[in-house]
Structures are given as structure tokens and as C-alpha cells.
Design an enzyme around this catalytic site. Structure first.
Site, short mmCIF file in Angstrom:
data_model
loop_
_atom_site.label_atom_id
_atom_site.label_comp_id
_atom_site.label_asym_id
_atom_site.label_seq_id
_atom_site.Cartn_x
_atom_site.Cartn_y
_atom_site.Cartn_z
N HIS A 14 0.82 -1.23 0.00
CA HIS A 14 0.00 0.00 0.00
C HIS A 14 0.86 1.28 0.00
CE1 HIS A 14 -3.47 -2.52 0.37
NE2 HIS A 14 -3.15 -2.92 1.59
N ASP B 81 -4.97 -8.32 -3.72
CA ASP B 81 -5.29 -8.04 -2.32
C ASP B 81 -6.60 -8.71 -1.88
OD1 ASP B 81 -5.23 -7.00 0.21
OD2 ASP B 81 -5.30 -4.91 -0.36
ZN LIG Z 1 -3.36 -7.00 2.40
#
Ligand SMILES: [Zn+2]
Length: 337
Positions: free
Chosen positions: A200, A251
Site C-alpha cells: 500500500h 489483495d
Molecule cells: Zn493486504
């Protein structure tokens, strides 16, 4: 135009495969509300469920052009073995990013000590499974765990993956506990090297991005999930200026489409800069393949075939096909294996 085009497969560097089942059913609220739904789904998992459901999702990944996956796994060691069985039934190249979890989450996520975590990693290695170490986040791992895991990863030459700077609340808590931001804590505890992938980095500030650049670490960006969860988006221009390597991950698996992840990444960059082609086609493919493979410590992974007769490529000159795939196609252009 006719036939197929052979290309290297895409590498999905960050997946929580069990979260695939939440798509469409965990709407509303914020990230933390979604997390509650995710925790009850995690609680339901057994090795038996993982063996069958992960196989279905890994087959979806292969059909979409992902031929390697990093499974960021925090459901327990028996469940990691079940995930590896599911992957080997499909032919997808798997790296289990085994998660260290000291506090918070569910009891099944946690180890009682960092020694227990390392024993679990060794068990998976001895079973012949490709592994990396994954302190879940600075939320879940205190500094002494990070130090020990960082040391172990360096001495064993293993990839280290960690979530950081996904949500502002995590940064505030880290500042309160440690007096520094998450990526600064990773640097301070020896967890930031060229084998590190920070997942991220959505809210990373300039000093944190400088640390990523100077250590040679990679960012794994997960644009469709970051949009779905309302996380925000990567400061693409600032990462590009620092030449920080990027890779992609599906993800939460709300979408399984490498073309869409890469197009979103470039779309974010265009919205932020008002320019087009912030990342070149070659750079985007590199993010989707080689950078991801390096992040997982993979040398080889299967190729894919593109259907050149697919309707979304109709009328595209052959010299424009690779750019057109990223600009205007979805994963259904991949020929099912
Ligand atoms: Zn994750």
C-alpha cells in the site's frame, strides 16, 4: 489478425484469497467496518474450505493471466499447507508470505512468540513451499518482533512483506506508540531492505518515501482494493520521481484482473498530474511481472496466451497490441489454459 500472442504471465504479489468470497456482500461503512466482515469470514476458514475454495480462486487468477501469487497468509500453518495444495493442483506458482501476528486480530492469527512464528516458517520451508516472512503491520507486531523478523529475513535471504500506511489511523497509532511513522519504524527495526515489499504505502509522507528509495524496497500497490475499501491512492508522481519499484496485487480479490490494476495505477497518475503516459507501457508491464517476481523471490513462472481474435482487439494493428491490452482490454483476452 489471427491466433494468439505468448506473453510472460502476470505476478500477483499480494493476495488474501479467502477475501474473494466477500465481494458484493460487505458494502457500506468504512475500512474498519469492512474489517469486521473480513474477520468473521476469516473465522469460518478451515484447511478443508481453503483447499477447495482457494483452488477455485487460483484457477480464476490463472484464467485472468496471473500465473504467480504471493499469498499473504494469516490463518494458521495447517491452512498454509492447504493453500499450497490448492495452488499445486492448479499450476499457479505460489509463495506463502507467512504472517507474524503478535496482537489484535483473531486468536487464530497470533503466535505466542516470535520464535513460534519462525518455527512455523521453517516447517513450511521444510515442506518444500516457497515462503517469505510477513510481519502483518506495525499494528500487529511490536518493535522487538520486527527486529527479530528483520534479522531472520536478512540472514536467510527471504522476502519480507508488510502492510504499511494503508489507513491514517494506523499512522496515528504508530506515532503515539513509537514517536515515528510506520515506514520509519520498519527502517529503525531492520525491516527495510531491497528484499522488502511494503504493501500500500498509500499515506506515506516524503520522508518515508525517501527511506523506501534509499533502501531499495518495493511498494506493492493494489488499486482496485484500495478503491473498494476507500483507502485512497498511491502518490504516484512522488514514487516515480524517487524511482521506487512498484508491483501489483489483487489483495482482497474484489477484482481479479492484472490489466485493470495496471490501468488503474496509470489512471491514478494521470488524475494526479494532468498528464498521460506517466508510466510507459513497458514500465507498467515490468511492474506487473518482473518487479512482482523479484518481490516474491521467484525466478520463473508460467507464460500466458492472448487471444488476438478477441473482440476488444478488433482493428488494433499488431504494433499497438501490447499498449491496447493495458489501455482498453480486460482479463478475458487471456486464453483459458
Ligand atoms: Zn493486504
Amino acid at each position: 489478425m489471427a491466433g494468439t500472442l505468448r506473453l510472460p504471465g502476470f505476478v500477483n504479489a499480494h493476495s488474501h484469497t479467502f477475501q474473494r468470497s466477500l465481494r458484493g456482500s460487505a458494502a457500506g461503512g468504512d475500512f474498519w467496518a469492512w474489517r469486521e466482515a473480513m474477520l468473521s469470514e476469516a473465522e469460518r476458514q478451515t484447511p478443508h474450505i481453503i483447499r477447495s475454495e482457494y483452488e477455485l480462486t487460483y484457477r480464476e487468477m490463472l484464467a485472468a493471466g496471473y500465473t504467480a501469487v504471493g499469498e499473504f497468509h494469516y490463518l494458521g500453518p495447517a491452512e498454509a499447507l492447504a493453500a499450497a495444495d490448492a495452488a499445486s493442483a492448479t499450476g499457479i506458482a505460489l509463495v506463502v508470505l507467512h504472517v507474524a501476528y503478535a496482537r489484535g486480530g483473531l486468536p487464530r492469527f497470533r503466535q505466542s512468540s516470535v520464535g513460534e512464528f519462525i518455527d512455523q516458517v521453517e516447517m513450511l520451508r521444510n515442506a518444500g513451499i516457497g515462503v517469505g516472512v510477513a510481519p502483518h503491520s506495525v499494528r500487529a507486531c511490536p518493535a522487538d518482533w520486527l527486529e527479530e523478523i528483520g534479522r531472520y529475513a536478512v540472514s536467510e535471504g527471504l522476502p519480507l512483506h508488510v502492510h504499511a500506511d494503508e489507513q491514517p489511523k494506523e499512522i496515528e497509532e504508530c506515532l503515539a506508540e513509537h514517536g515515528c511513522r510506520p515506514i520509519e519504524l520498519l527502517a529503525r527495526t531492520g525491516c527495510l531492505t531491497e528484499r522488502t515489499t511494503v504493501v500500500h504505502a498509500t499515506h506515506a509522507d516524503g520522508a518515508e518515501l525517501d527511506l523506501l528509495a534509499s533502501s531499495g524496497a518495493t511498494i506493492c500497490v493494489c488499486p482496485t482494493t484500495e478503491a473498494d475499501l476507500g483507502d485512497g491512492f498511491l502518490p504516484t508522481e512522488r514514487t516515480r520521481k524517487r524511482s521506487i519499484p512498484l508491483c501489483i496485487g489483487s489483495d482482497s480479490n474484489v477484482r481479479i484482473d492484472p490489466f485493470e490494476e495496471l490501468r488503474e495505477l496509470e489512471g491514478i497518475a494521470r488524475r494526479q498530474t494532468g498528464r498521460r503516459g506517466v508510466f510507459s507501457t513497458e514500465e507498467l508491464y515490468d511492474f506487473g511481472r518482473d518487479v512482482g517476481a523479484r518481490s516474491l523471490g521467484l525466478d520463473a513462472w508460467p507464460a500466458i496466451e492472448i487471444d488476438l481474435d478477441h473482440r476488444s482487439l478488433g482493428g488494433v494493428a499488431s504494433k499497438h497490441v501490447s499498449a491496447a491490452l493495458l489501455a482498453g482490454c480486460g482479463a478475458d483476452v487471456v486464453v483459458a489454459g
